[in-house]
Scaffold this active site. Structure first.
Site, PDB file in Angstrom:
ATOM      1  N   HIS A 102       0.845  -1.206   0.000  1.00 23.14           N
ATOM      2  CA  HIS A 102       0.000   0.000   0.000  1.00 23.14           C
ATOM      3  C   HIS A 102       0.872   1.245   0.000  1.00 23.14           C
ATOM      4  O   HIS A 102       1.973   1.241   0.544  1.00 23.14           O
ATOM      5  CB  HIS A 102      -0.962   0.016   1.189  1.00 23.14           C
ATOM      6  CG  HIS A 102      -0.320  -0.095   2.534  1.00 23.14           C
ATOM      7  ND1 HIS A 102       0.209  -1.278   3.018  1.00 23.14           N
ATOM      8  CD2 HIS A 102      -0.114   0.827   3.512  1.00 23.14           C
ATOM      9  CE1 HIS A 102       0.697  -1.075   4.229  1.00 23.14           C
ATOM     10  NE2 HIS A 102       0.523   0.192   4.555  1.00 23.14           N
ATOM     11  N   HIS A 104       0.640   5.311   0.999  1.00 27.69           N
ATOM     12  CA  HIS A 104      -0.141   6.336   1.695  1.00 27.69           C
ATOM     13  C   HIS A 104      -0.070   7.655   0.932  1.00 27.69           C
ATOM     14  O   HIS A 104       1.008   8.057   0.497  1.00 27.69           O
ATOM     15  CB  HIS A 104       0.461   6.638   3.076  1.00 27.69           C
ATOM     16  CG  HIS A 104       0.393   5.516   4.054  1.00 27.69           C
ATOM     17  ND1 HIS A 104      -0.619   5.387   4.980  1.00 27.69           N
ATOM     18  CD2 HIS A 104       1.230   4.472   4.279  1.00 27.69           C
ATOM     19  CE1 HIS A 104      -0.404   4.332   5.732  1.00 27.69           C
ATOM     20  NE2 HIS A 104       0.714   3.751   5.334  1.00 27.69           N
TER      21      HIS A 104
END
Ligand SMILES: [Zn+2]
Length: 139
Positions: A102, A104
């Protein structure tokens, strides 16, 4: 991966406040935001680390590539810059909190710089999450 929270979001087993979706990638609001609009961009397929994605030379057919991943991040970050009227979208490849790749994104509000805050904001309520996702969504 059955026990992975992000895989459950991809499978629709857990809800999310969606910002963007295509065949290979999904972006949604972090429900424990550090700044307003804190967004996570993930590949739908489970990879432990961002750097585990193949590139366009090594990808097998049907696999997402790191080039496509960053093109999606680029699209969302520039969308935020445009609609929020800010140059600054802090972005992190950290990966320690959830074991599914992931990235951010921390958009700054107009005239306000989003530095790493000392304390997280309150968890997103359903109302606030829907409202914010509606405003920030990449259409
Ligand atoms: Zn996963």
């Amino acid at each position: 991966m059955a026990s992975c929270v992000f895989c459950k979001i991809v499978a629709g087993e857990l809800p999310c406040f969606k910002i963007y979706e295509d065949e290979y990638f999904l972006a949604f609001l972090d429900i424990n935001p550090w700044v307003e609009g804190h967004t996570l961009v993930i590949p739908k397929k489970h990879y432990r680390w961002v750097w585990d994605l193949p590139n366009k030379e090594t990808a097998k057919s049907g696999e997402p590539t790191i080039e496509e991943y960053f093109a999606v991040v680029h699209k969302i970050a520039n969308h935020y810059r445009q609609i929020l009227g800010t140059e600054f979208v802090m972005s992190w490849v950290y990966g320690w909190d959830v074991p599914h790749a992931h990235i951010h994104l921390f958009p700054a509000s107009r005239g306000k710089i989003a530095f790493y805050p000392k304390q997280k904001l309150s968890p997103l309520s359903p109302e606030k999450g829907h409202q914010l996702a509606e405003r920030l969504k990449v259409k």
